[in-house]
Design an enzyme around this catalytic site. Structure first.
Site, PDB file in Angstrom:
ATOM      1  N   ASP A  50       4.662  11.277   3.945  1.00 58.37           N
ATOM      2  CA  ASP A  50       4.124  11.275   2.579  1.00 58.37           C
ATOM      3  C   ASP A  50       3.501  12.645   2.323  1.00 58.37           C
ATOM      4  O   ASP A  50       3.624  13.265   1.399  1.00 58.37           O
ATOM      5  CB  ASP A  50       2.956  10.213   2.378  1.00 58.37           C
ATOM      6  CG  ASP A  50       2.479   9.986   1.184  1.00 58.37           C
ATOM      7  OD1 ASP A  50       3.326   9.864   0.176  1.00 58.37           O
ATOM      8  OD2 ASP A  50       1.278  10.404   0.894  1.00 58.37           O
ATOM      9  N   GLU A 121      10.345   8.589   3.794  1.00 57.50           N
ATOM     10  CA  GLU A 121       9.473   9.453   4.343  1.00 57.50           C
ATOM     11  C   GLU A 121       9.226   9.325   5.815  1.00 57.50           C
ATOM     12  O   GLU A 121       8.919  10.546   6.273  1.00 57.50           O
ATOM     13  CB  GLU A 121       8.006   8.775   3.544  1.00 57.50           C
ATOM     14  CG  GLU A 121       7.855   9.026   2.208  1.00 57.50           C
ATOM     15  CD  GLU A 121       6.732   8.536   1.541  1.00 57.50           C
ATOM     16  OE1 GLU A 121       6.367   8.934   0.473  1.00 57.50           O
ATOM     17  OE2 GLU A 121       6.070   7.432   2.179  1.00 57.50           O
TER      18      GLU A 121
END
Length: 225
Positions: A50, A121
């Protein structure tokens, strides 16, 4: 599992030196919980991914668009939202490679947007740990420039077209004059021609974005911003 890992690496355009990193990135918590102690899920990698996604996308918008902070933040958020990441994951075929618990598998977890977005991610983080920031950035930049929301927010091509159309004899044309980089991370160079004269030139990670930049330069040369 081996076949899906091979296909995923091919789709990523990156081959892992440590395949266990990719396996962990594809391990959902439901699978880890079923297997018990010693099986690591992808949540920590998701956390790292992220941050990498945020940095690379912020850098892209900063370098390509001269907009205020609030507007850049808004458009970056739109490009890395759950739906967008789910779409990226599907293009890479992450779903078939996921390791899910039996219950999650029965419930169609490999198609669930939140699981696919998180896995994207995590895979991004795995690429970063295995190959560095440049390799991770290449993956992000395959997706971020597509149909960019900023192109719609201020459409330089339309503005230029409206100005040129005031004189019906004038014609503009966008000409692709260069391509650089590998297939999965190309940079395009486009010129905008007014009749036979070059009035603007632009580069971008997509042809549409390069055309917008060429039109923007043409408008700036005309004294229009």
């Amino acid at each position: 599992m081996k076949e899906s890992l091979e296909r995923l690496q091919k789709n990523l355009g990156y081959r892992f030196k440590d395949i266990s990193l990719l396996e962990t990135a594809l391990t959902h918590s439901s699978y880890a919980n079923e297997k018990g102690e010693g099986t690591v899920c992808n949540e920590r990698l998701e956390f790292l991914g992220d941050s990498i996604l945020g940095f690379v996308s912020a850098k892209y918008f900063y370098e390509n668009f001269n907009y205020p902070e609030g507007e850049l933040t808004k458009h970056r958020a739109a490009k890395v939202c759950e739906n967008a990441l789910c779409m990226f994951a599907k293009e890479l075929e992450i779903g078939p490679a996921l390791r899910l618990g039996k219950g999650e598998m029965r419930m169609g977890g490999s198609e669930r947007p939140s699981i696919l977005a998180d896995a994207f991610e995590a895979v991004l983080a795995a690429v970063y740990l295995d190959g560095g920031l440049d390799e991770a950035s290449k993956i992000v930049l395959r997706f971020i420039p597509r149909h960019d929301a900023l192109e719609e927010a201020k459409d330089y091509k339309t503005i230029l077209q409206e100005i040129i159309q005031r004189n019906r004899e004038e014609r503009i044309e966008y000409v692709l004059v260069g391509e650089e980089g590998p297939d999965h991370a190309k940079t395009f160079t486009v010129e905008v021609h007014l009749n036979s004269n070059v009035i603007g030139r632009g580069k971008g990670k997509s042809k549409k974005l390069a055309e917008q930049h060429a039109a923007k330069e043409a408008l700036e040369l005309m004294g229009i911003k």
